[in-house]
Design an enzyme around this catalytic site. Structure first.
Site, short mmCIF file in Angstrom:
data_model
loop_
_atom_site.label_atom_id
_atom_site.label_comp_id
_atom_site.label_asym_id
_atom_site.label_seq_id
_atom_site.Cartn_x
_atom_site.Cartn_y
_atom_site.Cartn_z
N GLY A 1 28.80 52.16 93.98
CA GLY A 1 29.44 50.85 94.15
C GLY A 1 30.94 50.98 93.91
O GLY A 1 31.51 52.06 94.08
N SER A 2 31.56 49.89 93.48
CA SER A 2 33.01 49.89 93.33
C SER A 2 33.43 50.71 92.11
O SER A 2 32.65 50.92 91.18
CB SER A 2 33.51 48.45 93.15
N SER A 3 34.69 51.15 92.12
CA SER A 3 35.21 51.90 90.97
C SER A 3 35.20 51.01 89.72
O SER A 3 35.00 51.49 88.61
CB SER A 3 36.63 52.40 91.26
N ARG A 4 35.42 49.70 89.93
CA ARG A 4 35.43 48.77 88.80
C ARG A 4 34.05 48.75 88.12
O ARG A 4 33.93 48.89 86.91
CB ARG A 4 35.78 47.37 89.31
N GLY B 1 31.79 51.07 88.37
CA GLY B 1 31.51 52.42 87.86
C GLY B 1 32.14 52.64 86.49
O GLY B 1 31.55 53.30 85.62
N GLU C 1 29.08 57.45 92.30
CA GLU C 1 29.58 57.55 93.68
C GLU C 1 30.24 56.21 93.95
O GLU C 1 29.60 55.24 94.28
CB GLU C 1 28.39 57.83 94.60
N CYS D 1 31.44 53.50 102.03
CA CYS D 1 32.40 54.07 101.07
C CYS D 1 33.18 55.19 101.75
O CYS D 1 34.26 55.56 101.30
CB CYS D 1 31.68 54.55 99.83
C1 UN1 Z 1 28.03 54.94 101.21
O1 UN1 Z 1 28.77 54.26 101.93
O2 UN1 Z 1 27.80 54.57 100.02
O3 UN1 Z 1 28.57 59.59 104.97
C2 UN1 Z 1 27.28 56.14 101.64
C3 UN1 Z 1 28.20 58.44 105.23
C4 UN1 Z 1 26.78 58.07 104.93
C5 UN1 Z 1 26.63 57.64 103.50
C6 UN1 Z 1 27.60 56.60 103.03
N1 UN1 Z 1 25.95 59.21 105.16
O4 UN1 Z 1 28.94 57.63 105.73
#
Ligand code: UN1
Length: 478
Positions: free
Chosen positions: A209-212, A214, A231, A265
């Site tokens: 999720g967001s860095s905040r 995390g 992540e 992300c």
């Molecule tokens: C995410 O956005 O949390 O590489 C994961 C990618 C995908 C996974 C993204 N396989 O864009």
């Protein structure tokens, strides 16, 4: 909860009470105590069974992702495929959880390391990959001998319930070989996440999720000396050099910036183009962005579905306003689309903003299709721009020059966990480790040796002689 497609109510869920959440964690811990003694290849059989079930229901599961997260069909199917892929990977891994044998300095001694199951693992996931991120963590955790407690996004509980049902079916089918509570699901808002993070029976918390978010999770888990696997946010850049294949670059850029409505992300957020071609390339990009078909994510040909909700739309508008106030020039996009799309959903034109460098707003991750375009003169400057943000997830370079590509991949190159050549920043395969540095949290999930996160390492020294010899030549005899 509501569908992002048209804000239709999909259902209501009752958040788990503290007592219920605690009960789920305790049940998972109890299951772990049995599960850890099941041989790993047999644990792999459960994952094989889960993978087969997901495979059989690929289309239905993808529809659910579309309904709940607003992904276009192809990307939703891709996400389910990612679940299937990690199941296959984990099944193979179940026979490869191996440690090293190490030469001992002492005669008739052997040293080795073993990887043992860790415990029940807490998994916190976000709305944008409501199935795959759970699968990365849960499938590896299961073959590693861990139990799993999943707290999905409150925006995507149906995806979680569907997967949990499949897991329970698989457990039932395998009769009494599997402890019934090995996979638990806790629905709730952020309090549920906090409860998991602070629970002493969860030695590892994997949070996406967001860095905040995390940061809060990391501090809570650190206070009890637990382990985290994070992540978090990305602010991914792509460099286009003069030797790049521009047609290929353009395609990669549009997918990376606009795919999943800019809510991955790994979404491309910053485009760093050589000054000699930036004006000409900007024109092509504007054309590309303006031609992205926007609409109902289930409709054929649509490439850009809705944002997740109104908050996401307003965050996008605020970012655009801030960019313009800070000197950015909007080349195209950003407006809400209300014609030819379902009512009440938040559909937007992808935005392209020309900036001189990393403005304050450019340093922030806005979960929306906004691409900031900036020029560079020397490759070193481009790499510096790439690295000069707090996040460090994904990055890419388009070049036909080996020198440039290797410089980008080298020790003074991109500081991100993912650095690609001639492909975009998003859409990673599951076979490699996935994650990034700095504010992205440092975790690595999915492939390569990410499984080690879900196990504890023991070092064993075995004396098969008949004398006790001390290391480092120490003498200590009575
Ligand atoms: C995410 O956005 O949390 O590489 C994961 C990618 C995908 C996974 C993204 N396989 O864009």
């Amino acid at each position: 909860m509501r569908s992002p497609i048209d804000a239709a109510i999909l259902g209501h869920f009752v958040p788990a009470t503290a007592g219920l959440a605690n009960h789920a964690v305790e049940a998972a811990h109890g299951a772990f105590l049995k599960w850890r003694c099941v041989p790993a290849p047999l644990r792999g059989e459960l994952v094989r069974c889960i993978g087969n079930k997901i495979r059989l229901r690929k289309t239905a599961l993808a529809r659910l992702i579309t309904l709940e997260a607003g992904k276009i069909c192809s990307e939703a199917e891709g996400e389910v495929q990612e679940c299937i892929d990690i199941c296959d990977f984990a099944v193979g891994l179940a026979r490869q959880l191996h440690g090293l044998t190490i030469a001992s300095e002492r005669p008739k001694h052997r040293m080795m390391e073993q990887w043992q199951p860790l415990g029940a693992v807490g998994i916190i996931t976000s709305f944008n990959f409501p199935m795959a991120v759970w699968a990365w963590n849960a499938m590896l955790g299961l073959v590693c001998g861990d139990a799993v407690v999943w707290k999905p996004s409150e925006k995507a509980p149906l995806c979680a319930i569907a997967l949990q049902r499949l897991v329970e079916e698989a457990i039932d089918e395998m009769n009494d070989t599997i402890p019934a509570h090995v996979c638990q699901l806790i629905l709730g808002e952020h309090e549920a996440g906090e409860r998991i993070a602070s629970h002493p029976l969860l030695p590892l918390i994997s949070a996406t999720g967001s860095s905040r978010m995390g940061r809060v999770v990391a501090q809570t888990v650190a206070a009890r000396l637990g382990r985290v696997l994070l992540e978090l946010g990305g602010n991914n850049a792509l460099i286009v050099t003069p030797s790049a294949n521009l047609d290929m670059a353009l395609q990669a850029i549009v997918f990376a910036a606009v795919g999943t409505a800019g809510q991955r992300c790994t979404t491309l957020r910053r485009l760093i183009v050589h000054e000699s071609l930036i004006d000409q390339f900007a024109e092509r990009l504007v054309q590309g962005f303006d031609n992205v078909p926007i609409g109902h994510p289930s409709d054929d040909g649509v490439l850009l579905g809705p944002l997740i909700d109104a908050d996401a739309y307003w965050a996008m508008q605020q970012a655009l306003q801030a960019a313009e106030q800070q000197g950015g020039q909007r080349l195209t996009g950003g407006q809400r689309v209300e014609q030819g799309v379902p009512l009440n959903g938040f559909y937007v034109r992808p935005a392209l903003i020309r900036v001189a460098g990393n403005l304050d707003i450019v340093r922030e991750e806005t979960f929306a299709p906004i691409l900031y375009l900036m020029p560079y003169a020397e490759l070193d400057d481009a790499i510096e721009l790439n690295n000069a943000v707090s996040q460090g997830l994904s990055s890419a370079i388009f070049t036909d020059s080996v020198r440039e590509a290797e410089a980008f991949l080298g020790p003074a190159g991109s500081d991100c966990g993912i650095a690609n050549v001639n492909i975009g920043t998003s859409g990673a395969e599951i076979g490699a480790a996935f994650g990034g540095e700095k504010d992205t949290g440092g975790g690595r999930e999915a492939g390569s040796d990410a499984w080690k996160n879900y196990m504890r390492r023991t070092t064993n020294t075995i004396n098969y002689g008949s004398e006790l010899t001390l290391a480092q030549g120490v003498r200590f005899t009575l």
